[in-house]
Design a protein around this motif. Sequence first.
Motif, PDB file in Angstrom:
ATOM      1  N   PRO A   1       0.841  -1.206   0.000  1.00  0.00           N
ATOM      2  CA  PRO A   1       0.000   0.000   0.000  1.00  0.00           C
ATOM      3  C   PRO A   1       0.876   1.257   0.000  1.00  0.00           C
ATOM      4  O   PRO A   1       1.990   1.257   0.529  1.00  0.00           O
ATOM      5  N   TRP A   2       0.352   2.323  -0.579  1.00  0.00           N
ATOM      6  CA  TRP A   2       1.154   3.538  -0.715  1.00  0.00           C
ATOM      7  C   TRP A   2       1.672   4.092   0.613  1.00  0.00           C
ATOM      8  O   TRP A   2       2.781   4.636   0.640  1.00  0.00           O
ATOM      9  N   PRO A   3       0.942   3.996   1.738  1.00  0.00           N
ATOM     10  CA  PRO A   3       1.534   4.531   2.971  1.00  0.00           C
ATOM     11  C   PRO A   3       2.830   3.793   3.359  1.00  0.00           C
ATOM     12  O   PRO A   3       3.770   4.413   3.868  1.00  0.00           O
ATOM     13  N   MET A   4       2.891   2.492   3.113  1.00  0.00           N
ATOM     14  CA  MET A   4       4.114   1.740   3.408  1.00  0.00           C
ATOM     15  C   MET A   4       5.244   2.172   2.475  1.00  0.00           C
ATOM     16  O   MET A   4       6.378   2.340   2.910  1.00  0.00           O
ATOM     17  N   ILE A   5       4.920   2.374   1.206  1.00  0.00           N
ATOM     18  CA  ILE A   5       5.929   2.820   0.246  1.00  0.00           C
ATOM     19  C   ILE A   5       6.476   4.186   0.676  1.00  0.00           C
ATOM     20  O   ILE A   5       7.690   4.403   0.688  1.00  0.00           O
ATOM     21  N   ALA A   6       5.587   5.096   1.047  1.00  0.00           N
ATOM     22  CA  ALA A   6       6.012   6.432   1.488  1.00  0.00           C
ATOM     23  C   ALA A   6       6.882   6.336   2.733  1.00  0.00           C
ATOM     24  O   ALA A   6       7.919   7.017   2.837  1.00  0.00           O
ATOM     25  N   PHE A   7       6.493   5.495   3.685  1.00  0.00           N
ATOM     26  CA  PHE A   7       7.289   5.315   4.894  1.00  0.00           C
ATOM     27  C   PHE A   7       8.679   4.791   4.550  1.00  0.00           C
ATOM     28  O   PHE A   7       9.679   5.260   5.101  1.00  0.00           O
ATOM     29  N   GLN A   8       8.756   3.812   3.658  1.00  0.00           N
ATOM     30  CA  GLN A   8      10.051   3.245   3.279  1.00  0.00           C
ATOM     31  C   GLN A   8      10.952   4.323   2.673  1.00  0.00           C
ATOM     32  O   GLN A   8      12.145   4.378   2.985  1.00  0.00           O
ATOM     33  N   VAL A   9      10.388   5.165   1.817  1.00  0.00           N
ATOM     34  CA  VAL A   9      11.172   6.232   1.192  1.00  0.00           C
ATOM     35  C   VAL A   9      11.708   7.197   2.243  1.00  0.00           C
ATOM     36  O   VAL A   9      12.893   7.555   2.241  1.00  0.00           O
ATOM     37  N   VAL A  10      10.854   7.622   3.162  1.00  0.00           N
ATOM     38  CA  VAL A  10      11.280   8.559   4.207  1.00  0.00           C
ATOM     39  C   VAL A  10      12.332   7.910   5.114  1.00  0.00           C
ATOM     40  O   VAL A  10      13.365   8.525   5.421  1.00  0.00           O
ATOM     41  N   ALA A  11      12.101   6.675   5.519  1.00  0.00           N
ATOM     42  CA  ALA A  11      13.047   5.995   6.413  1.00  0.00           C
ATOM     43  C   ALA A  11      14.410   5.813   5.753  1.00  0.00           C
ATOM     44  O   ALA A  11      15.444   6.050   6.391  1.00  0.00           O
ATOM     45  N   VAL A  12      14.429   5.427   4.498  1.00  0.00           N
ATOM     46  CA  VAL A  12      15.712   5.264   3.799  1.00  0.00           C
ATOM     47  C   VAL A  12      16.404   6.614   3.657  1.00  0.00           C
ATOM     48  O   VAL A  12      17.620   6.723   3.870  1.00  0.00           O
ATOM     49  N   THR A  13      15.661   7.642   3.337  1.00  0.00           N
ATOM     50  CA  THR A  13      16.246   8.979   3.200  1.00  0.00           C
ATOM     51  C   THR A  13      16.914   9.417   4.493  1.00  0.00           C
ATOM     52  O   THR A  13      18.064   9.879   4.491  1.00  0.00           O
ATOM     53  N   VAL A  14      16.222   9.259   5.611  1.00  0.00           N
ATOM     54  CA  VAL A  14      16.799   9.648   6.910  1.00  0.00           C
ATOM     55  C   VAL A  14      17.988   8.755   7.252  1.00  0.00           C
ATOM     56  O   VAL A  14      19.031   9.237   7.701  1.00  0.00           O
ATOM     57  N   ALA A  15      17.864   7.464   7.031  1.00  0.00           N
ATOM     58  CA  ALA A  15      18.943   6.530   7.369  1.00  0.00           C
ATOM     59  C   ALA A  15      20.209   6.810   6.573  1.00  0.00           C
ATOM     60  O   ALA A  15      21.320   6.701   7.093  1.00  0.00           O
ATOM     61  N   VAL A  16      20.050   7.199   5.318  1.00  0.00           N
ATOM     62  CA  VAL A  16      21.211   7.456   4.463  1.00  0.00           C
ATOM     63  C   VAL A  16      21.845   8.803   4.779  1.00  0.00           C
ATOM     64  O   VAL A  16      23.061   8.946   4.773  1.00  0.00           O
ATOM     65  N   ARG A  17      21.026   9.784   5.098  1.00  0.00           N
ATOM     66  CA  ARG A  17      21.545  11.137   5.327  1.00  0.00           C
ATOM     67  C   ARG A  17      22.117  11.354   6.715  1.00  0.00           C
ATOM     68  O   ARG A  17      22.916  12.256   6.921  1.00  0.00           O
ATOM     69  N   SER A  18      21.678  10.576   7.681  1.00  0.00           N
ATOM     70  CA  SER A  18      22.152  10.760   9.051  1.00  0.00           C
ATOM     71  C   SER A  18      22.860   9.511   9.533  1.00  0.00           C
ATOM     72  O   SER A  18      22.276   8.437   9.612  1.00  0.00           O
ATOM     73  N   ARG A  19      24.121   9.654   9.865  1.00  0.00           N
ATOM     74  CA  ARG A  19      24.890   8.517  10.372  1.00  0.00           C
ATOM     75  C   ARG A  19      24.792   8.431  11.899  1.00  0.00           C
ATOM     76  O   ARG A  19      25.346   7.547  12.506  1.00  0.00           O
ATOM     77  N   ARG A  20      24.108   9.352  12.471  1.00  0.00           N
ATOM     78  CA  ARG A  20      23.960   9.381  13.928  1.00  0.00           C
ATOM     79  C   ARG A  20      22.664   8.704  14.345  1.00  0.00           C
ATOM     80  O   ARG A  20      22.063   7.952  13.591  1.00  0.00           O
ATOM     81  N   LEU A  21      22.222   8.991  15.541  1.00  0.00           N
ATOM     82  CA  LEU A  21      21.050   8.351  16.123  1.00  0.00           C
ATOM     83  C   LEU A  21      19.797   8.428  15.242  1.00  0.00           C
ATOM     84  O   LEU A  21      19.120   7.415  15.075  1.00  0.00           O
ATOM     85  N   PRO A  22      19.452   9.586  14.650  1.00  0.00           N
ATOM     86  CA  PRO A  22      18.249   9.604  13.811  1.00  0.00           C
ATOM     87  C   PRO A  22      18.317   8.594  12.653  1.00  0.00           C
ATOM     88  O   PRO A  22      17.316   7.945  12.330  1.00  0.00           O
ATOM     89  N   GLY A  23      19.474   8.451  12.060  1.00  0.00           N
ATOM     90  CA  GLY A  23      19.634   7.496  10.971  1.00  0.00           C
ATOM     91  C   GLY A  23      19.500   6.063  11.440  1.00  0.00           C
ATOM     92  O   GLY A  23      18.887   5.223  10.759  1.00  0.00           O
ATOM     93  N   ARG A  24      20.044   5.772  12.607  1.00  0.00           N
ATOM     94  CA  ARG A  24      19.929   4.418  13.156  1.00  0.00           C
ATOM     95  C   ARG A  24      18.486   4.125  13.568  1.00  0.00           C
ATOM     96  O   ARG A  24      18.006   3.006  13.393  1.00  0.00           O
ATOM     97  N   ILE A  25      17.804   5.111  14.118  1.00  0.00           N
ATOM     98  CA  ILE A  25      16.392   4.922  14.479  1.00  0.00           C
ATOM     99  C   ILE A  25      15.565   4.682  13.220  1.00  0.00           C
ATOM    100  O   ILE A  25      14.733   3.769  13.178  1.00  0.00           O
ATOM    101  N   ALA A  26      15.798   5.488  12.186  1.00  0.00           N
ATOM    102  CA  ALA A  26      15.057   5.312  10.928  1.00  0.00           C
ATOM    103  C   ALA A  26      15.315   3.927  10.337  1.00  0.00           C
ATOM    104  O   ALA A  26      14.380   3.249   9.883  1.00  0.00           O
ATOM    105  N   ALA A  27      16.561   3.492  10.357  1.00  0.00           N
ATOM    106  CA  ALA A  27      16.892   2.164   9.829  1.00  0.00           C
ATOM    107  C   ALA A  27      16.233   1.076  10.671  1.00  0.00           C
ATOM    108  O   ALA A  27      15.740   0.074  10.132  1.00  0.00           O
ATOM    109  N   GLY A  28      16.200   1.275  11.980  1.00  0.00           N
ATOM    110  CA  GLY A  28      15.550   0.299  12.853  1.00  0.00           C
ATOM    111  C   GLY A  28      14.049   0.217  12.619  1.00  0.00           C
ATOM    112  O   GLY A  28      13.475  -0.875  12.575  1.00  0.00           O
ATOM    113  N   LEU A  29      13.419   1.374  12.454  1.00  0.00           N
ATOM    114  CA  LEU A  29      11.979   1.385  12.155  1.00  0.00           C
ATOM    115  C   LEU A  29      11.699   0.749  10.796  1.00  0.00           C
ATOM    116  O   LEU A  29      10.721   0.010  10.632  1.00  0.00           O
TER     117      LEU A  29
END
Length: 144
Positions: free
Chosen positions: A53-81
């Motif tokens: 479903p599109w909400p999952m696709i949107a979430f995946q895009v946002v989570a990958v974007t944050v995980a790739v751009r932040s090597r600190r805690l926000p990126g690790r949290i996004a990758a974990g989620l």
Amino acid sequence: MGGVGVGQRARAWLPAALGAVIAADVAGGVWDIAAGRSAPAEAWGPGATLCAPWPMIAFQVVAVTVAVRSRRLPGRIAAGLLAAACAVSVASGFFDGQLARSDLGPAEVGFQVILLALTAVLGGVATAAVFAGSLQGRATPSMD
């Protein structure tokens, strides 16, 4: 030991893994429309059979974007989620009644399995991005 750490490699692979999942989601939605099971407005909705479903696709895009751009805690949290969401998505693929529905042909069921596998790979890469950060900087025992 120099070089690129596991976490950096995992983060580098996240966009490619996401790209594969999104390509499969787009193809699956179009296939579902072509088969007459969904209208364009609902192909990526809660009743999707060959895509997320599109909400999952949107979430995946946002989570990958944050995980790739932040090597600190926000990126690790996004990758974990993202890893958790992928695990839930794969598990729900087996229990939501969409997998191997009676109105799907063998090729469509095979496509569903491929989509689940791609989602599992994305979750695995996200997991590596989370846990590799705790492994970086640890000394590797030497045999010298």
